[in-house]
Design an enzyme around this catalytic site. Structure first.
Site, mmCIF file in Angstrom:
data_model
loop_
_atom_site.group_PDB
_atom_site.id
_atom_site.type_symbol
_atom_site.label_atom_id
_atom_site.label_comp_id
_atom_site.label_asym_id
_atom_site.label_seq_id
_atom_site.Cartn_x
_atom_site.Cartn_y
_atom_site.Cartn_z
ATOM 1 N N CYS A 109 0.815 -1.204 0.000
ATOM 2 C CA CYS A 109 0.000 0.000 0.000
ATOM 3 C C CYS A 109 0.858 1.268 0.000
ATOM 4 C CB CYS A 109 -0.880 0.040 1.237
ATOM 5 S SG CYS A 109 -1.829 -1.448 1.468
ATOM 6 N N ARG B 25 5.148 -0.113 -6.291
ATOM 7 C CA ARG B 25 5.122 -0.900 -5.056
ATOM 8 C C ARG B 25 4.156 -2.077 -5.147
ATOM 9 N NH1 ARG B 25 6.713 2.379 -0.408
ATOM 10 N NH2 ARG B 25 5.316 1.134 0.868
ATOM 11 N N TRP C 162 -3.015 -2.780 -1.412
ATOM 12 C CA TRP C 162 -2.613 -4.154 -1.712
ATOM 13 C C TRP C 162 -3.356 -5.001 -0.690
ATOM 14 C CZ3 TRP C 162 0.078 -8.321 0.457
ATOM 15 C CH2 TRP C 162 0.628 -9.235 -0.453
ATOM 16 N N ASN D 11 -1.990 2.099 5.973
ATOM 17 C CA ASN D 11 -1.081 1.009 5.597
ATOM 18 C C ASN D 11 -0.799 0.200 6.855
ATOM 19 O OD1 ASN D 11 -0.861 2.145 3.116
ATOM 20 N ND2 ASN D 11 1.307 2.688 3.269
ATOM 21 N N GLY D 12 -0.681 -1.117 6.714
ATOM 22 C CA GLY D 12 -0.373 -1.962 7.871
ATOM 23 C C GLY D 12 -1.529 -2.893 8.165
ATOM 24 N N GLU E 34 19.124 -16.863 -6.664
ATOM 25 C CA GLU E 34 18.680 -15.541 -7.111
ATOM 26 C C GLU E 34 18.239 -15.581 -8.582
ATOM 27 O OE1 GLU E 34 17.774 -13.038 -5.727
ATOM 28 O OE2 GLU E 34 17.932 -11.379 -7.127
ATOM 29 N N LYS F 225 14.501 -14.512 -9.780
ATOM 30 C CA LYS F 225 14.269 -13.455 -10.785
ATOM 31 C C LYS F 225 13.328 -13.974 -11.869
ATOM 32 C CE LYS F 225 15.199 -10.420 -9.402
ATOM 33 N NZ LYS F 225 15.692 -10.413 -8.093
ATOM 34 N N GLU G 121 9.678 -14.588 -10.526
ATOM 35 C CA GLU G 121 8.839 -13.450 -10.152
ATOM 36 C C GLU G 121 8.388 -12.615 -11.338
ATOM 37 O OE1 GLU G 121 12.408 -10.767 -8.125
ATOM 38 O OE2 GLU G 121 10.411 -10.595 -7.327
ATOM 39 N N HIS H 11 19.835 -37.129 -5.459
ATOM 40 C CA HIS H 11 19.098 -37.540 -4.252
ATOM 41 C C HIS H 11 17.599 -37.287 -4.403
ATOM 42 C CE1 HIS H 11 22.859 -38.376 -2.275
ATOM 43 N NE2 HIS H 11 23.300 -37.219 -2.734
ATOM 44 N N LYS I 148 6.717 -4.173 -3.864
ATOM 45 C CA LYS I 148 8.138 -3.844 -3.759
ATOM 46 C C LYS I 148 8.611 -3.936 -2.320
ATOM 47 C CE LYS I 148 12.143 -2.349 -5.142
ATOM 48 N NZ LYS I 148 13.024 -3.374 -5.757
HETATM 49 O O1 M6R Z 1 13.407 -4.593 0.838
HETATM 50 P P1 M6R Z 1 13.944 -5.953 1.195
HETATM 51 O O2 M6R Z 1 15.313 -6.182 0.638
HETATM 52 O O3 M6R Z 1 13.879 -6.248 2.650
HETATM 53 O O4 M6R Z 1 12.972 -6.960 0.454
HETATM 54 C C1 M6R Z 1 13.101 -8.340 0.599
HETATM 55 C C2 M6R Z 1 12.351 -9.071 -0.468
HETATM 56 O O5 M6R Z 1 10.987 -8.783 -0.403
HETATM 57 C C3 M6R Z 1 12.858 -8.718 -1.883
HETATM 58 O O6 M6R Z 1 14.219 -8.964 -2.009
HETATM 59 C C4 M6R Z 1 12.092 -9.538 -2.948
HETATM 60 O O7 M6R Z 1 12.401 -10.872 -2.839
HETATM 61 C C5 M6R Z 1 12.427 -8.980 -4.333
HETATM 62 N N1 M6R Z 1 11.226 -8.612 -5.025
HETATM 63 C C6 M6R Z 1 13.110 -9.934 -5.221
HETATM 64 O O8 M6R Z 1 13.379 -9.382 -6.479
#
Ligand code: M6R
Length: 612
Positions: A2, A27, A76, A102-103, A484, A488, A491, A507, A607
């Site tokens: 949000c 976001r 959100w 927010n929250g 990673e 990527k 997502e 295994h 985000k």
């Molecule tokens: O802001 P942060 O680094 O704490 O966020 C952690 C994760 O939410 C963030 O790295 C997320 O996995 C990314 N969207 C990956 O690209």
């Protein structure tokens, strides 16, 4: 997640609110709304499910709403499905109070039931509406908005950033915060409230960060802040040191692509102030050799990609420090009754500095006596302010949901911290120290050179983008880097993908390999290259199509086994993932592009994850 914006001043508020909300679209959100107040028309609330454009069209870019005071929100969904009614702002029953939140209000059900018994009728399924109704209840008791906010906050549990307007206060905007970021902006033509500085940077760089428990009253000419006992508080002003263009695409097709391309510069900015005469100098985190020897445990805590930085750093730090390093997901650590005491060093990694699980884990570690060091990108964020020490990654604003330049700067900064501590402990030989520093200094240029020729990756993406599933395999640092690369891809392209330590394949996982399965073979880690090739041969023998990533040194050998090979320059082994991850980011980017995905705003993602 949000986003909140608020404005009170001399301009028409609605266009300012819409512009601020647009800057926070990155976001992630599912609905949007605004509330604006004017003397003649009173409170006007408009909200809608879907893209911000829908709301903007509904109110003709803001022209339909009149008034110089307003609040806006991108939602959100957590409590209640994404629809027009659950969108914010929420209005109290008598229509006098509107708020954005927010929250999460954890005790909302209990309060809701209590108010319902008093006859209050609720219209939405949200926890946020409960705050609006409770505020009205307390306002009717005491007839002072500030006092009503104070009473309300004493009753609600959970996290909140609130922006409130009230019919009886035609010139004021009220804000409150606990565990969810809120920034006050001091402008020429009025004052601002935002959950994210990008929303207001166009209007002002003069900001103050609200702290937990604080309440602010904003008018066109003043901002007054109070603590939870309503005692006035003096706030320190900060100047945001980047400008609006840093958060714009600047001719690139996507923020993600721009941010991938910005990595050499972001790394340069992160490392150059910390390398002096061939030595690592960490002004903001200094330890003596004795204090360093006193550390018996090291935890690295983070979520998502930041956690993957921790996975790489575990290998590197154990090599440099000869101390055990444990990497934990923040959401697990915080509830694990962790073994932290005052001999424990806890490294917390977060781009946003607002990830709720990471923050809660850090608080837990502090509570148990751990010494906390935060690696954070967003200046003034909650984690940065609460940690014992903070080292900033100077990546600049990262807008794409999929992190790239923040990941890269975190990685190299962790290498510098590891080197610094290893040197204090005497566990890094001088020639190794020198070699790493030299490699760090060369890294931005090497990366820049590689980024000038991305055609190979683009071509392979067009060849493989239709695969339903992809496996990333590697050993040691390559395994950590593969986590990673796989994230990527998942997502932003929505392709199923897993990363495996290649020694583990037999295994269980190798049963998934069938003719045509795409395996991304990560073979940049020299010491285990030959062992790794055996694993590549194993998947080839079961019909896998292999796209390999390796270094110049191993290109020829790899070419004998893999179907396609991408090469990165050689560097010091501990820095190899810093170069290796770049083709993986680009591969995910080009695959998502081929599949027509919404690259900068992937579905279901936000985000900055400010809820549990
Ligand atoms: O802001 P942060 O680094 O704490 O966020 C952690 C994760 O939410 C963030 O790295 C997320 O996995 C990314 N969207 C990956 O690209």
């Amino acid at each position: 997640m949000c986003g909140i914006i608020g404005y009170v001043g001399r301009q028409n508020a609605a266009p300012v609110l819409l512009d601020g909300l647009a800057r926070m679209e990155y976001r992630g959100y599912d609905s949007a709304g605004v509330a604006v107040r004017s003397e003649t028309r009173g409170l006007q609330v408009k909200k809608s499910k879907g893209r911000l454009q829908v709301l903007s069209d509904m109110i003709h870019g803001g022209a339909d709403l009149e008034g110089c005071l307003g609040i806006g929100h991108t939602r959100w969904a957590t409590h209640g499905e994404p629809n027009d009614i659950n969108a914010h702002p929420h209005v109290s029953e008598n229509g006098a109070i509107a708020l954005v939140h927010n929250g999460i209000i954890e005790n909302y059900l209990e309060i809701k039931e209590h108010l319902q018994k008093l006859g209050v009728v609720f219209t939405s399924d949200t926890d946020s509406e409960v705050v609006a109704q409770l505020l009205e209840y307390h306002y009717n008791e005491c007839h002072s908005m500030l006092e009503a906010v104070g009473r309300c906050l004493r009753r609600i549990e959970g996290s909140y950033a609130l922006g409130i307007i009230c019919a009886d206060y035609p010139n004021a905007l009220i804000a409150a915060r606990k565990d969810s970021p809120l920034i006050l902006g001091f402008g020429e033509d009025g004052n601002y409230l935002a959950s994210d500085v990008t929303a207001i940077i166009k209007h002002t760089r003069d900001v103050a960060y609200m702290d937990d428990g604080e309440i602010a009253v904003l008018t066109a000419d003043s901002i007054d802040v109070f603590d939870d006992e309503l005692v006035p508080v003096e706030k320190e002003h900060h100047q945001v040191d980047w400008d609006v263009s840093a958060a714009e695409k600047g001719g690139y097709p996507h923020f993600m692509f721009k941010e991938i391309m910005e990595q050499p510069e972001a790394i340069r900015k992160t490392v150059s102030p910390r390398l002096r005469d061939g030595r690592v100098v960490l002004d903001e985190f200094q330890m003596t050799a004795e204090e360093t020897r006193d550390i018996s445990r090291i935890f690295i805590i983070a979520c998502g990609s930041s956690y993957h930085v921790g996975m790489v750093s575990k290998y590197n730090w154990e090599r440099l420090l000869r101390r055990p390093v444990e990497v934990c997901l923040a959401s697990e650590f915080r509830y694990s009754d962790p073994l932290v005491d005052d001999h424990t060093l806890v490294i917390v990694i977060s781009q946003s500095g607002e990830t709720l699980d990471t923050m809660a884990a850090m608080r837990e570690a502090k509570r148990r006596g751990g010494k906390t060091l935060a690696i954070v990108n967003v200046v003034g964020s909650s984690i940065a302010r609460e940690a014992d020490h903070v080292l900033y990654t100077w990546a600049g604003p990262e807008i794409a949901v999929a992190t790239t330049k923040a990941y890269s700067t975190q990685l190299v900064l962790m290498d510098l911290v590891g080197l610094y501590l290893g040197d204090l402990l005497g566990t890094v030989a001088p020639e190794e120290y020198r070699a790493i520093v030299e490699a760090v200094e060369r890294l931005p240029e090497q990366m820049q050179g590689w980024l000038a020729h991305v055609e190979d990756v683009q071509y392979f993406a067009s060849r493989y983008f239709n695969h339903a599933s992809m496996f990333f395999i590697g050993r040691n640092l390559d395994y950590a880097m593969g986590l990673e690369g796989s994230l990527k891809l998942k997502e932003i392209s929505y392709i199923h993908s897993e990363a495996y330590a290649s020694g583990e394949l037999k295994h269980g996982t190798i049963s998934l390999i069938e003719p045509g399965t795409l395996v991304v073979a990560l073979g940049t880690y020299g010491p285990l290259f030959d062992k790794f090739i055996s694993n590549v041969v194993e998947v080839k023998a079961r019909g896998a199509e292999v796209m390999a990533l390796t270094t110049e040194d191993f290109r020829e050998k790899m070419g004998k086994t893999a179907d396609a090979v991408v090469t990165v320059p050689n560097t010091h082994p501990i820095l190899q993932p810093s170069l290796g991850v770049v083709p993986l980011q680009l591969f995910a980017y080009y695959v998502a592009l081929q599949r027509g995905c919404d690259i900068d705003k992937p579905r279901n993602l936000a985000k900055s994850v400010t809820v549990e």
